[in-house]
Design a protein around this motif. Structure first.
Motif, PDB file in Angstrom:
ATOM      1  N   GLU A 286       0.831  -1.206   0.000  1.00  0.00           N
ATOM      2  CA  GLU A 286       0.000   0.000   0.000  1.00  0.00           C
ATOM      3  C   GLU A 286       0.865   1.254   0.000  1.00  0.00           C
ATOM      4  O   GLU A 286       0.633   2.183  -0.780  1.00  0.00           O
ATOM      5  N   ALA A 287       1.870   1.285   0.859  1.00  0.00           N
ATOM      6  CA  ALA A 287       2.760   2.448   0.942  1.00  0.00           C
ATOM      7  C   ALA A 287       3.532   2.637  -0.358  1.00  0.00           C
ATOM      8  O   ALA A 287       3.714   3.774  -0.824  1.00  0.00           O
ATOM      9  N   LEU A 288       3.967   1.539  -0.946  1.00  0.00           N
ATOM     10  CA  LEU A 288       4.712   1.603  -2.211  1.00  0.00           C
ATOM     11  C   LEU A 288       3.866   2.222  -3.310  1.00  0.00           C
ATOM     12  O   LEU A 288       4.315   3.116  -4.033  1.00  0.00           O
ATOM     13  N   LEU A 289       2.628   1.783  -3.422  1.00  0.00           N
ATOM     14  CA  LEU A 289       1.743   2.340  -4.451  1.00  0.00           C
ATOM     15  C   LEU A 289       1.412   3.803  -4.171  1.00  0.00           C
ATOM     16  O   LEU A 289       1.394   4.627  -5.098  1.00  0.00           O
ATOM     17  N   GLU A 290       1.147   4.133  -2.900  1.00  0.00           N
ATOM     18  CA  GLU A 290       0.844   5.520  -2.534  1.00  0.00           C
ATOM     19  C   GLU A 290       2.009   6.453  -2.845  1.00  0.00           C
ATOM     20  O   GLU A 290       1.810   7.622  -3.174  1.00  0.00           O
ATOM     21  N   ALA A 291       3.237   5.937  -2.740  1.00  0.00           N
ATOM     22  CA  ALA A 291       4.432   6.753  -2.997  1.00  0.00           C
ATOM     23  C   ALA A 291       4.727   6.907  -4.481  1.00  0.00           C
ATOM     24  O   ALA A 291       5.622   7.660  -4.857  1.00  0.00           O
ATOM     25  N   GLY A 292       3.994   6.186  -5.320  1.00  0.00           N
ATOM     26  CA  GLY A 292       4.219   6.302  -6.752  1.00  0.00           C
ATOM     27  C   GLY A 292       5.011   5.164  -7.359  1.00  0.00           C
ATOM     28  O   GLY A 292       5.427   5.232  -8.510  1.00  0.00           O
ATOM     29  N   GLY A 293       5.275   4.135  -6.578  1.00  0.00           N
ATOM     30  CA  GLY A 293       5.969   2.961  -7.093  1.00  0.00           C
ATOM     31  C   GLY A 293       7.474   3.018  -6.907  1.00  0.00           C
ATOM     32  O   GLY A 293       8.036   3.977  -6.373  1.00  0.00           O
ATOM     33  N   GLU A 294       8.110   1.950  -7.375  1.00  0.00           N
ATOM     34  CA  GLU A 294       9.559   1.794  -7.212  1.00  0.00           C
ATOM     35  C   GLU A 294      10.346   2.919  -7.859  1.00  0.00           C
ATOM     36  O   GLU A 294      11.322   3.406  -7.295  1.00  0.00           O
ATOM     37  N   ALA A 295       9.947   3.334  -9.056  1.00  0.00           N
ATOM     38  CA  ALA A 295      10.685   4.373  -9.771  1.00  0.00           C
ATOM     39  C   ALA A 295      10.678   5.690  -8.990  1.00  0.00           C
ATOM     40  O   ALA A 295      11.701   6.374  -8.906  1.00  0.00           O
ATOM     41  N   ALA A 296       9.543   6.036  -8.415  1.00  0.00           N
ATOM     42  CA  ALA A 296       9.454   7.273  -7.626  1.00  0.00           C
ATOM     43  C   ALA A 296      10.351   7.186  -6.398  1.00  0.00           C
ATOM     44  O   ALA A 296      11.040   8.155  -6.045  1.00  0.00           O
ATOM     45  N   LEU A 297      10.366   6.030  -5.750  1.00  0.00           N
ATOM     46  CA  LEU A 297      11.208   5.863  -4.563  1.00  0.00           C
ATOM     47  C   LEU A 297      12.683   5.857  -4.921  1.00  0.00           C
ATOM     48  O   LEU A 297      13.513   6.378  -4.170  1.00  0.00           O
ATOM     49  N   ALA A 298      13.018   5.292  -6.062  1.00  0.00           N
ATOM     50  CA  ALA A 298      14.421   5.239  -6.498  1.00  0.00           C
ATOM     51  C   ALA A 298      15.004   6.635  -6.697  1.00  0.00           C
ATOM     52  O   ALA A 298      16.222   6.820  -6.596  1.00  0.00           O
ATOM     53  N   ALA A 299      14.145   7.606  -6.945  1.00  0.00           N
ATOM     54  CA  ALA A 299      14.610   8.978  -7.152  1.00  0.00           C
ATOM     55  C   ALA A 299      14.936   9.697  -5.837  1.00  0.00           C
ATOM     56  O   ALA A 299      15.568  10.752  -5.839  1.00  0.00           O
ATOM     57  N   LEU A 300      14.514   9.122  -4.705  1.00  0.00           N
ATOM     58  CA  LEU A 300      14.755   9.760  -3.412  1.00  0.00           C
ATOM     59  C   LEU A 300      16.206   9.585  -2.968  1.00  0.00           C
ATOM     60  O   LEU A 300      16.824   8.551  -3.243  1.00  0.00           O
ATOM     61  N   PRO A 301      16.734  10.563  -2.240  1.00  0.00           N
ATOM     62  CA  PRO A 301      18.057  10.368  -1.633  1.00  0.00           C
ATOM     63  C   PRO A 301      17.984   9.212  -0.624  1.00  0.00           C
ATOM     64  O   PRO A 301      16.921   8.936  -0.053  1.00  0.00           O
ATOM     65  N   THR A 302      19.095   8.564  -0.400  1.00  0.00           N
ATOM     66  CA  THR A 302      19.132   7.370   0.458  1.00  0.00           C
ATOM     67  C   THR A 302      18.573   7.625   1.849  1.00  0.00           C
ATOM     68  O   THR A 302      17.760   6.834   2.342  1.00  0.00           O
ATOM     69  N   ASP A 303      18.964   8.703   2.504  1.00  0.00           N
ATOM     70  CA  ASP A 303      18.466   8.979   3.861  1.00  0.00           C
ATOM     71  C   ASP A 303      16.951   9.144   3.879  1.00  0.00           C
ATOM     72  O   ASP A 303      16.273   8.645   4.785  1.00  0.00           O
ATOM     73  N   GLN A 304      16.423   9.835   2.890  1.00  0.00           N
ATOM     74  CA  GLN A 304      14.981  10.048   2.814  1.00  0.00           C
ATOM     75  C   GLN A 304      14.261   8.739   2.521  1.00  0.00           C
ATOM     76  O   GLN A 304      13.224   8.434   3.126  1.00  0.00           O
ATOM     77  N   LEU A 305      14.808   7.910   1.637  1.00  0.00           N
ATOM     78  CA  LEU A 305      14.218   6.612   1.323  1.00  0.00           C
ATOM     79  C   LEU A 305      14.243   5.709   2.555  1.00  0.00           C
ATOM     80  O   LEU A 305      13.277   5.006   2.843  1.00  0.00           O
ATOM     81  N   ARG A 306      15.334   5.759   3.302  1.00  0.00           N
ATOM     82  CA  ARG A 306      15.439   4.943   4.515  1.00  0.00           C
ATOM     83  C   ARG A 306      14.368   5.362   5.537  1.00  0.00           C
ATOM     84  O   ARG A 306      13.718   4.522   6.152  1.00  0.00           O
ATOM     85  N   GLN A 307      14.182   6.654   5.706  1.00  0.00           N
ATOM     86  CA  GLN A 307      13.158   7.134   6.632  1.00  0.00           C
ATOM     87  C   GLN A 307      11.765   6.729   6.175  1.00  0.00           C
ATOM     88  O   GLN A 307      10.914   6.384   6.985  1.00  0.00           O
ATOM     89  N   TRP A 308      11.529   6.764   4.869  1.00  0.00           N
ATOM     90  CA  TRP A 308      10.239   6.333   4.325  1.00  0.00           C
ATOM     91  C   TRP A 308      10.001   4.864   4.661  1.00  0.00           C
ATOM     92  O   TRP A 308       8.914   4.488   5.109  1.00  0.00           O
TER      93      TRP A 308
END
Length: 191
Positions: A63-85
């Motif tokens: 659910e969180a993955l889809l709400e965030a826009g999928g893998e591609a959207a998350l891959a664009a985040l900086p590592t620290d921000q992705l880790r916090q997500w």
């Protein structure tokens, strides 16, 4: 990413069986996981243990993955921000988050697990009461930000801990690291 959640508190061989059963029923995509009723999902991942809890965790993650826009959207985040997500998702702790970061997103984050703690403790590299973050940051600082190195180093630690530096009956007599091992020193001093 699903495997990182399923491997919590179980052996990878059990996760492989669970993923195989899941893959036989649905494509391993967030939409497909969410389309399954939770009891059906739990039954498919039964080999991974704690299957009811893990079914809820998988659904929360998808659910969180889809709400965030999928893998591609998350891959664009900086590592620290992705880790916090990742850490904000119910059921994902530091080890699982770092596992996903290293193996799925190829980020230079070292995974600290029970094998790492056992090996480092026996070698006297840690006292045993250090936090997850302290150990992770120490290893990352010592090795530098290298995804391939972290991946290989972690794999070697896991293999050595499973085959030689076992929790019970460690194979100290064949261990290439035994010269600096606290476990071996403790055994040689016992009556």
């Amino acid at each position: 990413m699903l495997g990182a959640i399923l491997t919590q508190n179980t052996a990878w061989t059990n996760v492989e069986r669970a993923l195989s059963q899941l893959r036989a029923e649905i494509p391993l995509r967030p939409e497909s996981v969410l389309a399954l009723a939770e009891p059906a999902l739990a039954e498919l991942i039964r080999p991974s243990g704690y299957f009811n809890v893990k079914a809820r965790r998988l659904r929360s993650f998808c659910e969180a993955l889809l709400e965030a826009g999928g893998e591609a959207a998350l891959a664009a985040l900086p590592t620290d921000q992705l880790r916090q997500w990742l850490l904000a998702i119910n059921g994902i702790g530091p080890e699982t988050a770092d596992d996903i970061l290293l193996y799925a997103f190829e980020r230079p984050v070292f995974v600290v697990d029970a094998y790492t703690r056992r090996l480092f403790g026996r070698l006297g590299l840690i006292a045993g009461d250090e936090s997850y973050e302290d150990i992770r940051q120490h290893v990352e600082a010592a090795l530098g930000p290298d995804v391939a190195c972290f991946n290989e180093y972690h794999a070697l630690i896991v293999r050595h801990a499973k085959e030689v530096c076992r929790a019970r009956k460690p194979g100290c007599q064949v261990c290439l690291l035994s010269r600096g091992c606290q476990q071996r020193e403790d055994e040689s001093q016992s009556p």
